[in-house]
Design an enzyme around this catalytic site. Sequence first.
Site, mmCIF file in Angstrom:
data_model
loop_
_atom_site.group_PDB
_atom_site.id
_atom_site.type_symbol
_atom_site.label_atom_id
_atom_site.label_comp_id
_atom_site.label_asym_id
_atom_site.label_seq_id
_atom_site.Cartn_x
_atom_site.Cartn_y
_atom_site.Cartn_z
ATOM 1 N N GLU A 120 38.463 105.667 69.871
ATOM 2 C CA GLU A 120 38.315 104.223 70.056
ATOM 3 C C GLU A 120 37.000 103.818 69.404
ATOM 4 O O GLU A 120 35.933 104.075 69.938
ATOM 5 C CB GLU A 120 38.320 103.878 71.550
ATOM 6 C CG GLU A 120 39.525 104.390 72.307
ATOM 7 C CD GLU A 120 40.833 103.804 71.825
ATOM 8 O OE1 GLU A 120 40.808 102.796 71.079
ATOM 9 O OE2 GLU A 120 41.892 104.346 72.184
ATOM 10 N N CYS B 116 33.281 96.514 72.529
ATOM 11 C CA CYS B 116 33.938 96.926 71.286
ATOM 12 C C CYS B 116 34.995 95.936 70.821
ATOM 13 O O CYS B 116 35.327 95.905 69.635
ATOM 14 C CB CYS B 116 34.547 98.329 71.440
ATOM 15 S SG CYS B 116 35.740 98.462 72.778
#
Length: 482
Positions: free
Chosen positions: A228, A262
């Site tokens: 990720e 993020c």
Amino acid sequence: MTASSTETPWNLDADAALARLNRLFKAQQQAFAGEPMPPLASRRQHLQTLKALLLEHRDRIAQAINVDFTARSTAETLLAEIIPCIEQVDYVLKRLSRWMRPSRRHVSLQFQPARARVVYQPLGVVGIMVPFNYPLNLAVEPLIAALAAGNRVMIKMSEFTPHIAAVLGEMLRQGFDEDRVAVVTGEADIAQAFSALPFDHLLFTGSIPVGRHVMRAAANNLTPVTLELGGKSPAIIADDIPLDDIIDRIVFAKSLNAGQTCVAPDYVLLPRAKVGPFLEAYKTTFRRLYPTVSRNPDYTSIVNQRNYQRLQDWLRDAEEQGAHIEPVSDEVIDDGTWRMAPHLVTNVTDTMTIMQEELFGPILPVIPYDALDDALDFVSHRPRPLALYLFTYDRALQERVMTRTHAGSMAINEAVLQVGIDDLPFGGIGPSGMGHYHAHEGFLTMSKAKPVLIKSRLNGMRFIYPPYSRAIPQWLLRWLLR
């Protein structure tokens, strides 16, 4: 079950930390070999224990993260870290029995009599590498998936958040033996050694450059990875939507954790005529949500001086190349933290660092377009992001952007919140990552879907054994090629 070890491993020197790392890994491998398929009851117990620990220690967790950040909003820790983990446990508990059930598969006529099924087995020992920005959530949500799938788990916490690492480690040792779940701390050398272990699966959340190193290390062991990695997530505002309808959603998404998310909007694309109104609306809305920056318990600090200075250097680089920078507030931050007011940046170019790197902070480039196709081309000619946001009420346009663009996730008329939907997977694509967790996909990622063929005493395949010149094999071949 309570951990039997009395060791307190949060301040070990490098050699001792490395020895502990290897010892834990071997212990988890041995423990998994003794219980390769934990039953539903024990998996449910592990998840219930985890939930109870989170609820019991929620105040300690919030306090530890606050210390690591010098100032982390307690409400944000509850909303973005603790509550999503509790909800994910509840979601998994309701569905785990069904997920574990072997699935029946079709067997073609030529293979009869036979049965086929897929059995979902634990992988073994799973490694989880955690970044600093959401140190609890990004440790526990993968842990939930790994425990649901029946695995043993080792968690490497970020060296930037030592206080929550210690609290999480102590908390988990109250409920789990370390051959089931273990927390590892240490600097970059321990992180490198961790990623080099021959895990059965390795999940890493962090930056793209570090993700490359992790993937190289895992490749030496042929360890499958879930990465990720973030990237630059765009927010596209169409001409039809009133700014008043959406500005609070964008401000909240970008201000949450001071932009250290993020999937935070990394830049905004909007019609040229909306640029001025957007800038004013953003400032007004931010000041309403956060009347002050300094000493505001609702507004989080940049995690440390290193990251604060990085953001300041990138703003200086942009300004030197002709960008126009508008701080949302000119307030002096004098509370001893690394809090940073948002900065809106216009007149940006691709040569500026803020348009090349994931910002991970309260900086928002605002880029005008003359036609929506220009905005879509702008996005499509850049690395695929972890998230893409579209603001429009036009259903046809929504469908067009959904099918034309690629991103790890997408939200329409919202931002960031798609990550919190229990039944949606979370994962990147291309440079923003690979693989998924959350929801059913998390269970599947942490499981081996093993195909099993079961034959009976009657052997129907003997009719196609050699010699192939016999009449029956010839007839069967012609029938199969029909």
